[in-house]
Design an enzyme around this catalytic site. Structure first.
Site, mmCIF file in Angstrom:
data_model
loop_
_atom_site.group_PDB
_atom_site.id
_atom_site.type_symbol
_atom_site.label_atom_id
_atom_site.label_comp_id
_atom_site.label_asym_id
_atom_site.label_seq_id
_atom_site.Cartn_x
_atom_site.Cartn_y
_atom_site.Cartn_z
ATOM 1 C CB ALA A 29 -8.488 -0.988 12.129
ATOM 2 C CG ASN A 30 -8.871 1.328 17.932
ATOM 3 O OD1 ASN A 30 -8.390 0.218 18.091
ATOM 4 N ND2 ASN A 30 -8.729 2.296 18.793
ATOM 5 N NE ARG A 31 -16.569 -2.654 16.362
ATOM 6 C CZ ARG A 31 -16.727 -3.595 15.431
ATOM 7 N NH1 ARG A 31 -17.201 -3.278 14.243
ATOM 8 N NH2 ARG A 31 -16.419 -4.838 15.686
#
Ligand code: C5P
Length: 221
Positions: A29-31
């Site tokens: 995932a990305n933040r």
């Protein structure tokens, strides 16, 4: 109508991260909290637009008057975006994961106990912004975001051209923007660069929507 300057317009917003499954229990995932994208969707709806919000996994309530579709992965987000077109304006705020696991395992991958580097082949995800830019249903006004930690403006200018967006909202994420309530952005257009002062994310959203409304009005004239 002064209070509803985007009345009659369809505005598409992507927001949040994407989750790319590795196996049933793990993901890449990305933040991203989704706060800036949700604030933009809310501001566009408040300005009278018909708003479609395509959101990755976030912990946020749907803003009033916004039609929301939840997705997990970049592939699902691309599908949802294509289904939501045509739109007059699209604002791609989502922090889409650049890679996904090349093969999604159907059962939990076991540690092999060897202490070796784990084999996790990655595949490149589709770029949703670029794909919308190249689409026959390309919105008249297509806006991307660019989170950068250095050379914020020059990277954003290059990104605008490379991805075929009209505007890029560039933000410096070297500080504590992620998950926070404030943002410092630069608006990069074909005409040049505007440095906006630091402000809360809902003020950034309101200012951007104001600019969008002015642009749409000029476009009509
Ligand atoms: O290349 P980068 O991820 O910095 O580009 C950011 C912009 O491109 C954002 O508008 C983001 O929503 C969009 N994007 C996308 N699909 C991707 C990667 C980024 O739409 N796979």
């Amino acid at each position: 109508e002064n209070h509803r300057p985007l009345h009659g317009r369809h505005v598409l917003v992507t927001a949040g991260p994407t989750h790319e499954p590795i196996d049933p229990v793990r993901y890449i995932a990305n933040r991203s909290s989704g706060k800036q994208g949700f604030a933009i969707a809310a501001a566009a709806a408040a300005a009278g637009a018909q708003v479609t919000l395509i959101s990755g996994p976030v912990h946020l309530d749907t803003p009033p008057g916004v039609e929301r579709y939840d997705v997990e992965s970049a592939a699902e987000m691309l599908d949802a975006v294509e289904s939501a077109l045509p739109a007059d304006v699209a604002i791609m705020v989502a922090a889409v994961a650049d890679w996904r696991a090349a093969d999604r395992a159907d059962s939990k991958i076991k540690k092999d106990g060897s202490g070796q580097v784990a084999p996790l082949p990655l595949a490149v995800n589709p770029d949703i912004l670029s794909s919308v830019a190249a689409s026959p249903a390309r919105p008249r006004l297509l806006i991307g975001f660019a989170a950068e930690t250095e050379h914020v403006v020059s990277h954003a200018q290059a990104k605008r051209l490379r991805k075929g967006a009209d505007w890029i909202v560039a933000n410096d994420v070297s500080g504590d923007v992620m998950g926070g309530d404030s943002n410092t952005v630069h608006l990069v257009t074909a005409e040049g660069v505007e440095d906006w002062p630091a402000m809360p994310k809902d003020k950034v959203a309101a200012a951007l929507v104001e600019r969008i409304a002015a642009h749409c009005m000029k476009d009509d004239a």
